[in-house]
Enzyme design. Structure first.
Site, PDB file in Angstrom:
ATOM      1  N   SER A  13       0.812  -1.233   0.000  1.00  0.00           N
ATOM      2  CA  SER A  13       0.000   0.000   0.000  1.00  0.00           C
ATOM      3  C   SER A  13       0.839   1.273   0.000  1.00  0.00           C
ATOM      4  O   SER A  13       0.401   2.320  -0.474  1.00  0.00           O
ATOM      5  CB  SER A  13      -0.919   0.000   1.222  1.00  0.00           C
ATOM      6  OG  SER A  13      -0.169  -0.257   2.398  1.00  0.00           O
ATOM      7  N   ARG A  14       2.062   1.177   0.541  1.00  0.00           N
ATOM      8  CA  ARG A  14       2.896   2.375   0.701  1.00  0.00           C
ATOM      9  C   ARG A  14       4.354   2.014   0.430  1.00  0.00           C
ATOM     10  O   ARG A  14       4.713   0.844   0.357  1.00  0.00           O
ATOM     11  CB  ARG A  14       2.818   2.897   2.142  1.00  0.00           C
ATOM     12  CG  ARG A  14       1.478   3.371   2.581  1.00  0.00           C
ATOM     13  CD  ARG A  14       1.518   3.947   3.984  1.00  0.00           C
ATOM     14  NE  ARG A  14       1.655   2.944   5.028  1.00  0.00           N
ATOM     15  CZ  ARG A  14       2.676   2.880   5.880  1.00  0.00           C
ATOM     16  NH1 ARG A  14       3.663   3.747   5.812  1.00  0.00           N
ATOM     17  NH2 ARG A  14       2.716   1.944   6.818  1.00  0.00           N
ATOM     18  N   VAL A  63       0.640 -10.216   7.867  1.00  0.00           N
ATOM     19  CA  VAL A  63       1.503 -11.317   7.410  1.00  0.00           C
ATOM     20  C   VAL A  63       1.985 -12.205   8.568  1.00  0.00           C
ATOM     21  O   VAL A  63       2.351 -13.357   8.348  1.00  0.00           O
ATOM     22  CB  VAL A  63       2.734 -10.832   6.606  1.00  0.00           C
ATOM     23  CG1 VAL A  63       2.335 -10.270   5.263  1.00  0.00           C
ATOM     24  CG2 VAL A  63       3.595  -9.876   7.407  1.00  0.00           C
ATOM     25  N   SER A 141      17.389  -6.594   4.341  1.00  0.00           N
ATOM     26  CA  SER A 141      18.032  -5.292   4.580  1.00  0.00           C
ATOM     27  C   SER A 141      19.524  -5.529   4.797  1.00  0.00           C
ATOM     28  O   SER A 141      19.920  -6.589   5.304  1.00  0.00           O
ATOM     29  CB  SER A 141      17.442  -4.654   5.836  1.00  0.00           C
ATOM     30  OG  SER A 141      18.262  -3.572   6.267  1.00  0.00           O
ATOM     31  N   TYR A 154      15.313  -6.217  14.561  1.00  0.00           N
ATOM     32  CA  TYR A 154      15.237  -6.048  13.097  1.00  0.00           C
ATOM     33  C   TYR A 154      16.381  -6.799  12.404  1.00  0.00           C
ATOM     34  O   TYR A 154      16.165  -7.501  11.415  1.00  0.00           O
ATOM     35  CB  TYR A 154      15.304  -4.546  12.801  1.00  0.00           C
ATOM     36  CG  TYR A 154      15.080  -4.144  11.361  1.00  0.00           C
ATOM     37  CD1 TYR A 154      13.794  -4.115  10.811  1.00  0.00           C
ATOM     38  CD2 TYR A 154      16.140  -3.746  10.554  1.00  0.00           C
ATOM     39  CE1 TYR A 154      13.587  -3.710   9.502  1.00  0.00           C
ATOM     40  CE2 TYR A 154      15.943  -3.337   9.248  1.00  0.00           C
ATOM     41  CZ  TYR A 154      14.661  -3.315   8.724  1.00  0.00           C
ATOM     42  OH  TYR A 154      14.460  -2.907   7.421  1.00  0.00           O
ATOM     43  N   LYS A 158      16.019  -9.802   9.733  1.00  0.00           N
ATOM     44  CA  LYS A 158      16.507  -9.631   8.356  1.00  0.00           C
ATOM     45  C   LYS A 158      17.605 -10.644   8.021  1.00  0.00           C
ATOM     46  O   LYS A 158      17.715 -11.095   6.890  1.00  0.00           O
ATOM     47  CB  LYS A 158      16.978  -8.194   8.143  1.00  0.00           C
ATOM     48  CG  LYS A 158      15.843  -7.159   8.198  1.00  0.00           C
ATOM     49  CD  LYS A 158      14.766  -7.435   7.172  1.00  0.00           C
ATOM     50  CE  LYS A 158      13.750  -6.317   7.046  1.00  0.00           C
ATOM     51  NZ  LYS A 158      12.692  -6.607   6.075  1.00  0.00           N
TER      52      LYS A 158
END
Ligand code: NAP
Length: 249
Positions: A13-14, A63, A141, A154, A158
């Protein structure tokens, strides 16, 4: 006339996911994307995709939820008839130093950014195995390669994506399915807009090409990996980072 392919993008969406959706639509693919809360942005993105002359469907689905992903995949199949490309893009940050990080901050990021990738691959690979073709592209990332202060959650998620990518690539290769990861560096989106100017200046110094990346830089590589030109590439990690992961010395 050849049947249009369908791409499913999580978090379309973004930001980077939206750019990927528009790019694959420009290449003639029908698009299904998920979002989690921002209905207005999703509606707007559907309209922009449809202007490219392809079909578009947005589905509200977290998700991190196995059941909601199952629903997303069923909806996609019902409307489009196939899923040829899966882009695992949805991601969140909940940064904090280790001493301050709450258990939920760790769990939430792992749930969305890592388990979310498993959930989607688990459901979509069944369809792709039957088709004996498919392309799976995971958006990781460079933090998963380099680590970062305040991002143990994070970075773990990743880095985990690299493990999923290589394992899934080996497991699905015999069925004609490729699985690759993209590791973006610092990309201008809402996720990075919240960072201070001082921090952005420091980041710029660490990028050999001397500029912040755009969502288009990432979408271009997704477009390549989703195309027949990349048929002989699997299990790879491609950094789209202006050289940042090489280190600045
Ligand atoms: P963003 O602008 O914050 O957009 C995130 C997207 O993911 C939105 O569409 C959001 O939906 C969706 N989303 C969030 N949580 C979700 C969930 N639980 N289930 C389904 N969808 C969910 O992020 P971005 O900067 O474009 O980042 C996209 C991906 O690139 C992420 O995986 C991120 O880690 C990775 N990445 C970004 C950068 C960067 O510099 N920006 C660098 C390296 C990697 P709503 O609109 O409903 O909130």
């Amino acid at each position: 006339m050849e049947k249009k392919k369908t791409a499913l993008i999580t978090g379309g969406s973004r930001g980077i996911g939206k750019e990927i959706a528009l790019h694959l639509a420009e290449k003639g693919m029908n698009i299904v994307f998920s979002y989690v809360s921002n209905e207005a942005a999703a509606k707007n993105t559907v309209e922009e995709i449809e202007k490219k002359g392809v079909k578009a469907l947005s589905v509200k689905a977290d998700v991190g939820s196995f059941k909601e992903v199952e629903h997303l995949i069923n909806k996609a199949l019902e409307k489009m008839g196939s899923i040829d490309v899966l882009v695992n893009n949805a991601g969140i940050i909940k940064d904090n130093l280790i001493l301050r990080m709450k258990e939920e901050e760790f769990d939430d990021v792992i749930r969305v950014n890592l388990k979310g990738v498993f959930n989607c691959i688990k459901h979509v690979s069944k369809i792709m195995m039957k088709q004996r073709s498919g392309k799976i592209i995971n958006i990781s990332s460079i933090i998963g390669l380099m680590g970062n202060i305040g991002q143990v959650n994070y970075a773990a998620a990743k880095a985990g994506i690299f493990g999923i990518t290589k394992s899934a690539a080996k497991e699905l290769a015999k069925r004609g399915i490729t699985v690759n990861a993209i590791a973006p560096g610092f990309i201008e989106t809402e996720m990075t807009n919240t960072l201070s100017d001082k921090y952005k200046e420091a980041i710029l110094k660490a990028i050999p090409l001397g500029k912040i990346g755009s969502s288009k830089d990432v979408a271009n590589v997704v477009g390549f990996l989703a195309s027949d030109a990349a048929n002989y590439i699997t299990g790879q990690i491609i950094c789209v980072d202006g050289g940042m992961a090489m280190g600045s010395i």
